[in-house]
Design a protein around this motif. Structure first.
Motif, short mmCIF file in Angstrom:
data_model
loop_
_atom_site.label_atom_id
_atom_site.label_comp_id
_atom_site.label_asym_id
_atom_site.label_seq_id
_atom_site.Cartn_x
_atom_site.Cartn_y
_atom_site.Cartn_z
N PHE B 260 -7.01 -52.63 92.71
CA PHE B 260 -6.93 -51.18 92.52
C PHE B 260 -6.66 -50.82 91.06
N ARG B 261 -5.81 -51.62 90.38
CA ARG B 261 -5.58 -51.37 88.95
C ARG B 261 -6.88 -51.52 88.17
N SER B 262 -7.63 -52.58 88.48
CA SER B 262 -8.89 -52.78 87.78
C SER B 262 -9.82 -51.60 88.02
N TYR B 263 -9.88 -51.16 89.27
CA TYR B 263 -10.74 -50.01 89.58
C TYR B 263 -10.24 -48.76 88.87
N GLY B 264 -8.92 -48.61 88.83
CA GLY B 264 -8.32 -47.47 88.14
C GLY B 264 -8.71 -47.42 86.67
N ILE B 265 -8.64 -48.56 86.01
CA ILE B 265 -9.03 -48.62 84.60
C ILE B 265 -10.54 -48.42 84.46
N PHE B 266 -11.28 -49.12 85.31
CA PHE B 266 -12.75 -49.07 85.27
C PHE B 266 -13.24 -47.63 85.37
N SER B 267 -12.60 -46.85 86.23
CA SER B 267 -13.08 -45.49 86.49
C SER B 267 -12.41 -44.45 85.59
N SER B 268 -11.46 -44.87 84.75
CA SER B 268 -10.73 -43.91 83.92
C SER B 268 -10.96 -44.07 82.43
N GLU B 325 -20.05 -46.91 69.40
CA GLU B 325 -20.67 -45.87 70.23
C GLU B 325 -21.00 -46.40 71.61
N ARG B 326 -21.44 -47.65 71.66
CA ARG B 326 -21.76 -48.25 72.96
C ARG B 326 -20.53 -48.31 73.86
N ASP B 327 -19.38 -48.68 73.27
CA ASP B 327 -18.16 -48.80 74.08
C ASP B 327 -17.78 -47.45 74.70
N ILE B 328 -18.03 -46.37 73.98
CA ILE B 328 -17.73 -45.03 74.51
C ILE B 328 -18.76 -44.64 75.58
N LYS B 329 -20.05 -44.89 75.28
CA LYS B 329 -21.10 -44.53 76.22
C LYS B 329 -21.04 -45.38 77.48
N ARG B 330 -20.61 -46.65 77.32
CA ARG B 330 -20.48 -47.53 78.48
C ARG B 330 -19.46 -46.94 79.48
N ALA B 331 -18.31 -46.51 78.93
CA ALA B 331 -17.28 -45.92 79.79
C ALA B 331 -17.79 -44.64 80.45
N GLU B 332 -18.54 -43.86 79.67
CA GLU B 332 -19.10 -42.60 80.19
C GLU B 332 -20.11 -42.87 81.32
N LEU B 333 -20.96 -43.84 81.09
CA LEU B 333 -21.98 -44.18 82.08
C LEU B 333 -21.33 -44.67 83.38
N ILE B 334 -20.31 -45.51 83.26
CA ILE B 334 -19.61 -46.01 84.45
C ILE B 334 -19.06 -44.85 85.25
N ARG B 335 -18.38 -43.93 84.57
CA ARG B 335 -17.79 -42.79 85.28
C ARG B 335 -18.87 -41.96 85.97
N SER B 336 -19.99 -41.77 85.28
CA SER B 336 -21.04 -40.95 85.90
C SER B 336 -21.62 -41.66 87.12
N LYS B 337 -21.75 -42.99 87.05
CA LYS B 337 -22.30 -43.73 88.19
C LYS B 337 -21.31 -43.78 89.35
N LEU B 338 -20.02 -43.80 89.03
CA LEU B 338 -19.00 -43.82 90.08
C LEU B 338 -18.71 -42.42 90.60
N GLU B 339 -19.28 -41.43 89.90
CA GLU B 339 -19.06 -40.02 90.25
C GLU B 339 -17.57 -39.69 90.32
N VAL B 340 -16.82 -40.17 89.32
CA VAL B 340 -15.39 -39.81 89.26
C VAL B 340 -15.19 -38.68 88.25
#
Lengths: 340, 340
Positions: B260-268, B325-340
């Motif tokens: 859950f912590r990993s998911y929390g970080i992954f989605s935040s 820039e990739r590190d920022i966009k990567r986080a953004e893309l993950i959130r959009s795919k997870l719909e969080v």
């Protein structure tokens, strides 16, 4: 910045303001010298003076028999800063008077006969002082304090002689800490005869970045002078912290990353120590103030700061819990309060 | 365990199965010896043999002019394991044939004239081999391979002589890794003449806990023998991983906390390196398989494993991005795919 956003003054940086007065009766030996019967008499005397009186403030106050408070409840009161750890540990006869809103607490037979305290949210030192003063006046009208014209109020420990006053504010300084300015600021404050110390343990990073700013001396200054001095210095610290927060906002994505990660862990974890909880709460509080984290109020954070502590946690669940169980229940309670 | 939960076999542990055949024409020098005109002739020859043919599989295949693929697109194909890094880097004349569903890829003039590859999700080595075989038969019906009765298919590098086959599966072994059993298991496999290596970098923890199991030898064994051998060993590894996952479930709260912590970080998170992304994806994948994390599918995780890689990320956003820039966009893309 959130200055003025809340009705409670400076709540973005100042968590709470607290004033306490040390007072002793002229008619009894000081607590260290009391025998059991005298101790009972002191408690009964102040109970009747404070509670059994026709006054608006008396109606708000409740007498609590210290012997009937269970250990968890006692620890809860310590965690809420309503009684001192020393008072909680005392085996001698003591008494406790609390206001229903928990803003006023009066310990009877702690180190002195009376410790009158008021604690309010945000920057409200004057208001806390006024509250204490009302209780103090009520008692002084009906009994005589140990007082000497030259020294002022007499107390069991000489450090409290004079006004018998300790005024303190709890401030949240995450930005000064993150930017590495915290020690410079604290050193400057300490040189002005004001004490600053971490509220939850010392170390490289004070837990929760919570600091208490208070007066060292109660002699040779009036109550108003003490409060004014602390307020002036506190306002400088508040200003420094706000400048540091603005500075952090210049690297907004890095700040957002840190704060969102903390919130992600805070709202997802299944096991959480109180140490980690304080660290994450510090970040979450900063995130809310900077309007980065939404959907959670400073009030809820203040509430979480209390109920996640060991005794309060056990009180919420109505059962004793060992440390491992507490870490699990703490995480559970946080999630239920955040409604995630 | 999720065995049988998905239609794709062993998807809980096996990410993908891949078979490739190395083949060379009898009529041209091997690629290292080709001059430019001959190289063009090889590409044209196989293009017409494979594409311009009446067959069901030919209709699925598209010829791509390698010179017209931009560098980001090329890197995307490498990240998807559809072409080799060596092929992407080649300056000589090459050609590429891909199936629309990206299951089949044929590199022309890589190290050999032809590298025929099939890649499928889950444990589908036989199916991958059949797919390769269909393409191989199609070509063999129209042209003659460099082949010798004694050795089998001849290749540019002697390690590929014989079947010219490399069969491999990508397995996700987080539980064996967490419990510290991974090296014991890998050593045992390596002693059986099968190679196991971390797919994304070596080290104390292989990134994403992804391992590739493949044959070392292509000579002296039939294609069926190679696939059978890998399948048997893979099934042992799959079984070990599943036992390890059951074992982790015995400390369920600790496991839940981690996942859950990993998911929390992954989605935040607002900034995420590809290294961290792979580590978190490994935990999330395990959490989904163990039914601890809900609302996300293995399919989405497999998709994220590809699109969060540097080139694919830039392709998604349609622009070149520097690493920050990739590190920022990567986080953004993950959130959009997870719909969080």
């Amino acid at each position: 910045m959130s200055k003025g956003k809340n009705k409670i003054p400076e709540l973005d940086v100042v968590v709470s303001s607290r004033v306490r007065l040390a007072r002793n009766s002229k008619s009894f030996p000081f607590p260290p010298k009391l025998d059991i019967n005298q101790a009972i008499n002191v408690v009964d005397f102040y109970k009747s003076v404070i509670i059994k009186t026709e006054s608006s403030i008396s109606k708000q106050l409740i007498f609590i028999d210290s012997t009937k408070i269970n250990p968890i409840e006692k620890a809860c009161l310590v965690e809420k800063h309503l009684i001192s750890p020393e008072f909680a540990a005392k085996r001698e006869v003591t008494g406790l008077i609390l206001s229903k809103d928990e803003k006023v607490s009066i310990m009877i037979n702690e180190e002195d006969h009376l410790r009158i305290q008021a604690i309010l949210q945000g920057m409200q030192l004057n208001e806390s002082w006024e509250l204490c003063n009302r209780v103090d006046d009520l008692i002084e009208a009906k009994s005589e304090y140990a007082y000497c014209d030259e020294l002022g109020y007499l107390t069991a420990c000489p450090t409290n002689v004079g006004t018998g006053m300790r005024a303190s504010i709890m401030v949240h300084l995450p930005a000064l800490s993150m930017l590495g300015y915290i020690n410079t600021v604290l050193d400057a404050v300490n040189k002005l005869g004001i004490t600053v110390r971490g509220l939850y343990g010392e170390g490289s990073e004070v837990m929760g970045n919570m600091y208490q700013i208070s007066n060292q001396v109660s002699l040779g200054q009036s109550e108003e002078e003490i409060i004014t001095k602390i307020s002036i210095i506190a306002n400088r610290v508040i200003e420094q912290e706000r400048i540091a927060r603005e500075q952090l906002l210049k690297s907004k994505i890095q700040l957002e990353d840190r704060l969102f990660r903390s919130y992600g862990i805070f709202s997802s974890a299944r096991i959480m120590t109180s140490n980690e909880c304080m660290k994450l709460l510090s970040d979450v509080r900063l995130g809310v103030d900077l309007n980065i984290l939404k959907g959670i109020s400073i009030d809820k954070i203040n509430q979480l700061m209390v109920i996640t502590q060991p005794a309060n946690l056990q009180k919420v669940y109505g059962t004793t819990l060992n440390p491992d169980e507490r870490d699990i229940k703490r995480a559970e309670l946080i999630r239920s309060k955040l409604e995630v």
